[in-house]
Structure formats: C-alpha cells, structure tokens
Design a protein around this motif. Sequence first.
Motif, PDB file in Angstrom:
ATOM      1  N   THR A 104      -1.181   7.680   6.373  1.00  0.00           N
ATOM      2  CA  THR A 104      -0.505   7.895   5.088  1.00  0.00           C
ATOM      3  C   THR A 104      -1.072   9.124   4.369  1.00  0.00           C
ATOM      4  OG1 THR A 104      -1.957   6.193   4.203  1.00  0.00           O
ATOM      5  CG2 THR A 104       0.310   5.547   4.626  1.00  0.00           C
ATOM      6  N   ASP A 148      -2.661  -1.852  15.047  1.00  0.00           N
ATOM      7  CA  ASP A 148      -1.613  -2.818  14.686  1.00  0.00           C
ATOM      8  C   ASP A 148      -1.199  -3.708  15.868  1.00  0.00           C
ATOM      9  OD1 ASP A 148      -1.687  -1.749  12.161  1.00  0.00           O
ATOM     10  OD2 ASP A 148       0.089  -0.494  12.419  1.00  0.00           O
ATOM     11  N   SER A 158      -5.919  10.189   8.913  1.00  0.00           N
ATOM     12  CA  SER A 158      -5.299   9.126   8.115  1.00  0.00           C
ATOM     13  C   SER A 158      -3.785   9.287   8.197  1.00  0.00           C
ATOM     14  CB  SER A 158      -5.767   9.233   6.654  1.00  0.00           C
ATOM     15  OG  SER A 158      -4.872   8.561   5.804  1.00  0.00           O
ATOM     16  N   ARG A 181       0.833  -1.194   0.000  1.00  0.00           N
ATOM     17  CA  ARG A 181       0.000   0.000   0.000  1.00  0.00           C
ATOM     18  C   ARG A 181       0.875   1.253   0.000  1.00  0.00           C
ATOM     19  NH1 ARG A 181      -4.892   2.412   0.855  1.00  0.00           N
ATOM     20  NH2 ARG A 181      -4.871   4.272   2.146  1.00  0.00           N
ATOM     21  N   ARG A 217      -0.158  -8.391  10.789  1.00  0.00           N
ATOM     22  CA  ARG A 217      -0.330  -8.339  12.251  1.00  0.00           C
ATOM     23  C   ARG A 217      -1.031  -9.598  12.778  1.00  0.00           C
ATOM     24  NH1 ARG A 217       3.705  -4.842  12.591  1.00  0.00           N
ATOM     25  NH2 ARG A 217       3.271  -2.945  11.413  1.00  0.00           N
TER      26      ARG A 217
HETATM   27  N1  EPU Z   1      -9.100   6.409   4.820  1.00  0.00           N
HETATM   28  C1  EPU Z   1     -10.001   6.971   3.979  1.00  0.00           C
HETATM   29  N2  EPU Z   1      -9.531   7.603   2.855  1.00  0.00           N
HETATM   30  C2  EPU Z   1      -8.217   7.675   2.563  1.00  0.00           C
HETATM   31  C3  EPU Z   1      -7.286   7.083   3.439  1.00  0.00           C
HETATM   32  C4  EPU Z   1      -7.763   6.452   4.576  1.00  0.00           C
HETATM   33  O1  EPU Z   1     -11.201   6.923   4.217  1.00  0.00           O
HETATM   34  O2  EPU Z   1      -7.867   8.261   1.535  1.00  0.00           O
HETATM   35  C5  EPU Z   1      -9.592   5.720   6.045  1.00  0.00           C
HETATM   36  C6  EPU Z   1      -9.263   4.217   6.069  1.00  0.00           C
HETATM   37  O3  EPU Z   1     -10.188   3.471   5.339  1.00  0.00           O
HETATM   38  C7  EPU Z   1      -9.319   3.909   7.552  1.00  0.00           C
HETATM   39  C8  EPU Z   1      -8.828   5.213   8.178  1.00  0.00           C
HETATM   40  O4  EPU Z   1      -8.904   6.218   7.174  1.00  0.00           O
HETATM   41  O5  EPU Z   1     -10.648   3.721   7.949  1.00  0.00           O
HETATM   42  C9  EPU Z   1      -7.441   5.161   8.724  1.00  0.00           C
HETATM   43  O6  EPU Z   1      -6.583   4.618   7.763  1.00  0.00           O
HETATM   44  P1  EPU Z   1      -5.130   5.231   7.543  1.00  0.00           P
HETATM   45  O7  EPU Z   1      -5.149   5.999   6.275  1.00  0.00           O
HETATM   46  O8  EPU Z   1      -4.662   5.916   8.770  1.00  0.00           O
HETATM   47  O9  EPU Z   1      -4.309   3.938   7.349  1.00  0.00           O
HETATM   48  P2  EPU Z   1      -3.080   3.853   6.440  1.00  0.00           P
HETATM   49  O10 EPU Z   1      -2.406   5.166   6.433  1.00  0.00           O
HETATM   50  O11 EPU Z   1      -3.436   3.209   5.177  1.00  0.00           O
HETATM   51  C10 EPU Z   1      -1.298   3.270   8.262  1.00  0.00           C
HETATM   52  C11 EPU Z   1      -0.338   2.147   8.453  1.00  0.00           C
HETATM   53  C12 EPU Z   1      -1.125   0.908   8.894  1.00  0.00           C
HETATM   54  C13 EPU Z   1      -1.861   1.240  10.186  1.00  0.00           C
HETATM   55  C14 EPU Z   1      -2.762   2.456   9.986  1.00  0.00           C
HETATM   56  C15 EPU Z   1      -3.455   2.913  11.255  1.00  0.00           C
HETATM   57  C16 EPU Z   1       1.404   2.586   6.860  1.00  0.00           C
HETATM   58  C17 EPU Z   1       2.071   2.185   5.583  1.00  0.00           C
HETATM   59  N3  EPU Z   1       0.352   1.871   7.197  1.00  0.00           N
HETATM   60  O12 EPU Z   1      -2.187   2.830   7.257  1.00  0.00           O
HETATM   61  O13 EPU Z   1      -0.178  -0.092   9.124  1.00  0.00           O
HETATM   62  O14 EPU Z   1      -2.647   0.136  10.567  1.00  0.00           O
HETATM   63  O15 EPU Z   1      -1.982   3.562   9.472  1.00  0.00           O
HETATM   64  O16 EPU Z   1      -2.521   3.202  12.239  1.00  0.00           O
HETATM   65  O17 EPU Z   1       1.834   3.499   7.533  1.00  0.00           O
HETATM   66  C18 EPU Z   1       0.591  -2.296   9.319  1.00  0.00           C
HETATM   67  O18 EPU Z   1       1.711  -1.823   9.533  1.00  0.00           O
HETATM   68  O19 EPU Z   1       0.297  -3.514   9.478  1.00  0.00           O
HETATM   69  C19 EPU Z   1      -0.470  -1.409   8.835  1.00  0.00           C
HETATM   70  C20 EPU Z   1      -1.581  -1.851   8.241  1.00  0.00           C
END
Ligand code: EPU
Length: 420
Positions: A166, A306, A164, A92, A373
């Motif tokens: 990322t 996580d 979010s 991702r 995880r």
């Molecule tokens: N979301 C949206 N729109 C977007 C982006 C996210 O609706 O454009 C929503 C997601 O669907 C979710 C929420 O926002 O409901 C939070 O997601 P987030 O974007 O924070 O997750 P992420 O950035 O994709 C990162 C970590 C994850 C970790 C999450 C939460 C990275 C590469 N990934 O994901 O890590 O679980 O934050 O802390 O930094 C892992 O390491 O196993 C992992 C999945």
Amino acid sequence: MEKLVIEGGHKLHGEINVCGSKNAALKIIPASILSKETIVINNLPAIEDIDRSLELIEYLGAKVVKGKGTVEITTKDINKTDIPPKIANKIRASIMFVGPLLSRFGEANFPHPGGCVIGAGIRPIDFFIEGFEKMGASCKIKDGMYQLRAKELLGFEYFFAKPSVTGTESLMMTAVLAVGITILKNCAMEPEIQALAEYLNRQGANISGAGTPTITIKGVASVGAGKFKIIPDRIETGTFAIMAAATKSNLLIKGCLPEHIESLLSILERIGVNFVTGPDYIDIKASEKIKPYDIITHEYPGFPTDLQSPYTVLMTQANGTSLIHETIYDRRLLFTDMLTQMGANITMCDPHRVVIYGPTKLYGRKLTSPDLRAGIAMIIAGLIAEGETQIDNIYQIDRGYEAIDQRLSSCGAKVTRVNI
Ligand code: EPU
C-alpha cells in the motif's frame, strides 16, 4: 450476527469461479478521486471491504452507482477531505484515500487506519507520511487525527526501507498529479500495483516501472475518465487450490491468472498435488498423498503471507514435518492454536515460526475467526475435519471472500450460514 456451520468430510467437485481482486479494487476506488470524470469499474467483488470503501467515497461526496459486479464513480462533487474514524477503523485501505485527497484538494484529515490485527501493535504508516512530507506536505496530529496540508505537491525521490504494497501504491498515485518527476525505489512488485499503474496510465498518467523495484512517475496536469476490469484475485485462486488439495478433491478453478501464483504452484508440484493450468484456469486433481514442504513468506513474487494460513492447514495433512516461517506479520501464526484444538500437532517456536507434524486427523470444533486469512483457513480445516465446525466472527471472512458459503456449497461442501 452470523456464523458458519461446516459439516466436514465432503469432497469438493465441479468448478469455482474466482472473483475480482480485493486488494486491486481497494486501490482503484480511491484512485478515482484523481479524476473529475466518471470511472467505471467492472468485476468488482461483492465483499464487505469494498462496501466500506464505497461507503467512504460516497461520504466524501462522490456519486456512486452500483450494479451487479460493477460500479460507476464520479468524484467531481467531492466536498469533504476527512476520513471518519468509524470507517477507518474497519479497513486499513482507508489510508489509500489520503494521497488522492491531498493531491486534488491540498488537504486530508484521517485517523490511524484499522483492518486485520496481524502485526505487532498498530500497523505503521510512516512510509506514507514521509513520502507526503517529501512531496511538500506538512503533517500535524490533532485530537487523534493526522492533518496533511500542501499548497503544491512536487516530484521527489524515495527509498522504501522495506517493500510495502500500500505504501508503493499510495505514493505512486499521489505523484500522478505532482509537478515534476518522482522516483520510488525498493518498491513492492505485487500484480495489483502493476494493475493500478496500467489503469492510471490509461487515464493519462505517466508511470513506468510498476512491477519492478523502481517506479518513475512523470507528473501530468490531469487524468480523464476510465473503464477498468479488476484482475482476478490471486489470493482467492491460491486459497481454492490449497482447499482442493487439502480435501483431496477434483476442482476446476476458473477465471484466474495462474502466472500470479507461481510461487504456490511450484510448491504444490513439489508436494505431490496433481494439476494442469491454462491461461485462465487451474484444474486440480485429487492427490492422495501430500509431502511436507517448508515455506518462508516473502514479498511478491515469493510465497504470499496471505496464503500462509491456508497452506499451514494443508501441511497438517502432509506426511511428515514442515516448517512455516512467517516473515511479514507477527500475529499471523497465532491462529494455529485453533488447529491444535482441532487435533493438529503443531509446535510454535516463536511468533514467526511453527513446526507441523503431519498427518493428523482434525475434529470439528467451535472457533472464532481472528482475521480474514485465518478465517478462510478455519473453513479449510472444517472441510477436512470429522464432525461439525462452527466459525464465529465471520464478518472477518466476508471482508474478503464473496458469498463463500454459497460458492463452496455449489461445489459439494456443506457450509451453512446461520443467525445467532
Ligand atoms: N510497513 C512499514 N511502514 C509503513 C507501511 C508498511 O513499516 O508505512 C511494513 C509493515 O509493518 C510490514 C511490511 O511493511 O512489515 C509490509 O507491509 P505492507 O505495507 O506491504 O502491507 P500492506 O500494504 O498494509 C498489503 C495487503 C495485505 C497483504 C500485504 C502483504 C492491501 C489492502 N493489503 O498490506 O493484505 O498481506 O500487503 O502482501 O493491499 C489481506 O488481504 O488479508 C491483507 C492483509
């Protein structure tokens, strides 16, 4: 193909070192595209997700010189702006390359990113696209690829509908070279975001407020060379702490930052796990009786999603009933079905909540790791279980935990990697 074979019932002892943070490193590699000078990254974990990320930046035309735990990246000669589906399907974090490419070259082409299957349907990227468009980029979708184009990126204001990680990091990086001031609101506050901002500021960016809900970025004309040490992985730290508690072991966790997992440590204290912390270590003492305690996953500084799956395994050993409420991802509790097969007494209330009736004896089984995880949670379950546990699809575990079989074996576990 490989699998892990775990002989259960052996306690851990001695010490284990925490590696550099996966989720910090995965942002710093693409951030190197913002500079034409050489970037040196130290304390880099040797994991699959980092290899894929380096593979991608090399594909784009960067020069990558790898050492042990270190890499030098020079992006001066990057000559491609497309992210191939083959790599994007695997991580991702490939989405993190889009903003820096758009910022430096005025274009980026990419498919929808892959990674862990932990959300309902495809994990969304609407915050990214909305942010890029607000900065002045156009976005079309052709043949399954997003095509972003921009003559110039301008400072903008953006409110994240939900925090979010990322999304915050991506828009923050992209705004570094934009003209004018960007204000991001309702940002995620994870330590990896703060680390990324500090790193970019050291190269000459002007970012303030990272680690709070409002981040301000004043655009600069360029950023220079940089040397960066990746912060310790807080999820690995928490995972080892839970693993030690679940196996009733004495384990010294070294090279970590306990302040990054306060939410977990406060709960470990409540459930009767004995430990002491120093600035860079957590010393877990074998605790015979674990009390149950409910958790709700939450954005930082709350309980990290996580760490939910390792904690769920721990609760199968607690003396009483606990509720796990997963608020971030819809599919992250599905792995509990495998714990039930191992002997746990778990009721799924709905996709976001399970009730665990502990303590229960676990028995070794043949399992498949559904995601990173849940995969490490299966290892913890295997360490507790009576008999042999076999875990397939360990690519999912290797994505985020460096040489986990060797590191656990060096502190007393019986974990073997075998070819199948
Ligand atoms: N979301 C949206 N729109 C977007 C982006 C996210 O609706 O454009 C929503 C997601 O669907 C979710 C929420 O926002 O409901 C939070 O997601 P987030 O974007 O924070 O997750 P992420 O950035 O994709 C990162 C970590 C994850 C970790 C999450 C939460 C990275 C590469 N990934 O994901 O890590 O679980 O934050 O802390 O930094 C892992 O390491 O196993 C992992 C999945």
